[in-house]
Design an enzyme around this catalytic site. Structure first.
Site, PDB file in Angstrom:
ATOM      1  N   VAL A  71     104.573  10.142 114.704  1.00  0.00           N
ATOM      2  CA  VAL A  71     104.563  11.565 115.038  1.00  0.00           C
ATOM      3  C   VAL A  71     104.476  12.457 113.812  1.00  0.00           C
ATOM      4  CG1 VAL A  71     105.816  11.201 117.196  1.00  0.00           C
ATOM      5  CG2 VAL A  71     107.100  11.721 115.101  1.00  0.00           C
ATOM      6  N   ASN A  97     110.683  13.485 121.962  1.00  0.00           N
ATOM      7  CA  ASN A  97     111.964  12.831 121.755  1.00  0.00           C
ATOM      8  C   ASN A  97     112.118  12.088 120.433  1.00  0.00           C
ATOM      9  OD1 ASN A  97     114.524  11.352 122.645  1.00  0.00           O
ATOM     10  ND2 ASN A  97     113.083   9.639 122.459  1.00  0.00           N
ATOM     11  N   TYR A 162     120.287  16.094 109.846  1.00  0.00           N
ATOM     12  CA  TYR A 162     120.110  15.971 111.290  1.00  0.00           C
ATOM     13  C   TYR A 162     120.401  17.300 111.990  1.00  0.00           C
ATOM     14  CZ  TYR A 162     120.537  13.843 115.938  1.00  0.00           C
ATOM     15  OH  TYR A 162     120.383  13.513 117.269  1.00  0.00           O
ATOM     16  N   ALA A 163     121.519  17.932 111.627  1.00  0.00           N
ATOM     17  CA  ALA A 163     121.881  19.194 112.262  1.00  0.00           C
ATOM     18  C   ALA A 163     120.851  20.277 111.968  1.00  0.00           C
ATOM     19  CB  ALA A 163     123.268  19.635 111.799  1.00  0.00           C
ATOM     20  N   SER A 165     117.698  19.810 111.453  1.00  0.00           N
ATOM     21  CA  SER A 165     116.497  19.532 112.247  1.00  0.00           C
ATOM     22  C   SER A 165     116.704  19.934 113.707  1.00  0.00           C
ATOM     23  CB  SER A 165     116.125  18.058 112.149  1.00  0.00           C
ATOM     24  OG  SER A 165     117.040  17.221 112.840  1.00  0.00           O
ATOM     25  N   LYS A 166     117.877  19.693 114.248  1.00  0.00           N
ATOM     26  CA  LYS A 166     118.124  20.000 115.654  1.00  0.00           C
ATOM     27  C   LYS A 166     118.275  21.501 115.880  1.00  0.00           C
ATOM     28  CE  LYS A 166     117.888  15.755 117.015  1.00  0.00           C
ATOM     29  NZ  LYS A 166     116.805  15.288 117.912  1.00  0.00           N
ATOM     30  N   ILE A 195     125.425   9.733 122.709  1.00  0.00           N
ATOM     31  CA  ILE A 195     124.955   8.819 123.736  1.00  0.00           C
ATOM     32  C   ILE A 195     124.916   7.421 123.128  1.00  0.00           C
ATOM     33  CG2 ILE A 195     123.097   8.275 125.338  1.00  0.00           C
ATOM     34  CD1 ILE A 195     124.324  10.989 125.929  1.00  0.00           C
TER      35      ILE A 195
END
Length: 257
Positions: A71, A97, A162-163, A165-166, A195
């Site tokens: 991607v 995703n 990560y945070a 990017s989200k 999860i």
């Protein structure tokens, strides 16, 4: 009351692309879309995993195909969308995703760590979303569902890249919703809490960390991939036609505390 006016949750005849669809949350969402009638295309970097999953799902009566794609590679992403349209004639649903994480304290995050996470989680979302939007604009219809995280809206240690990017995904979702609404394209995001997946499995082996996560969750448990199945089907279906620009938290009540 005219019951024919009520929208359906069925996805029969719809064509759905799920990136990062060979395992974890991606696979659960792909299965849910397939169970509700969609023709599902799963994509990731690992051709062997994709082929095994597609064969398994087809043997169970679902309609699955697969495409190997990175991607972060714009040319390959564009080829992927072209291939889907050539094979199926259209693209109705994108579940954006594909993602990864590198957990480190701030002062230990290397530039390469930052680049790797942001390239996959944010640039990848952008490239696939852009390519899919071009096709959906031609159709004047479509559903884009970006996969975010509760960490796009709350702070937590060791999640710098990560945070970031989200949080970026949340803003992309709102901007795209505004820009694409004239073309009858809905853009929403799903933001799960922790999860149990291959990506989080080893990290959740820490007993104290596991207990802390459970304490922060009203439902008193870790989420399972299947917990994201219903929300993705809902947002992909006609039942969500009047919802756009929304970040749907699937977090067992974490962010409501």
């Amino acid at each position: 009351m005219d019951l024919s006016r009520f929208p359906s949750f069925r996805l029969d005849g719809k064509v759905a692309l799920v990136t990062g669809g060979s395992k974890g949350i991606g696979l659960a969402m792909a299965c849910a879309l397939g169970i509700h009638g969609a023709n599902v295309v799963i994509a990731s970097r690992n051709a062997d995993d994709l082929q095994k999953v597609a064969e398994d799902m087809n043997n169970q009566g679902l309609k699955f195909s697969w495409i190997q794609a990175d991607v972060t590679d714009k040319e390959r992403v564009n080829d992927m969308i072209d291939q889907i349209v050539e094979q199926h004639g259209r693209l109705d649903i994108l579940v954006n995703n594909a993602g990864m994480n590198i957990r480190k304290p701030l002062i230990e995050v290397e530039e390469e760590d930052w680049d790797q996470v942001l390239n996959t989680n944010l640039k990848g979302i952008f490239l696939v979303g852009q390519a899919a939007a071009k096709q959906m604009m031609k159709q004047r219809s479509g559903k884009i569902i970006n996969i975010s995280s509760i960490l796009g809206g709350i702070g937590m240690p060791f999640q710098t890249s990560y945070a970031a990017s989200k949080g970026g995904i949340n803003q992309l979702t709102k901007v795209w919703a505004s820009e694409l609404s004239p073309y009858n394209i809905n853009v929403n995001a799903i933001a799960p809490a922790y999860i149990r997946t291959p990506m989080t499995g080893a990290w959740l082996q820490d007993e104290e960390r596991y207990k802390e996560i459970v304490r922060n969750t009203m439902m008193n448990r870790i989420g399972e991939p299947e917990d994201v199945a219903g929300p993705v089907v809902f947002l992909a279906s006609d039942a969500a036609n009047y919802i756009t620009g929304h970040i749907l938290y699937v977090d067992g009540g974490w962010t409501a505390k």
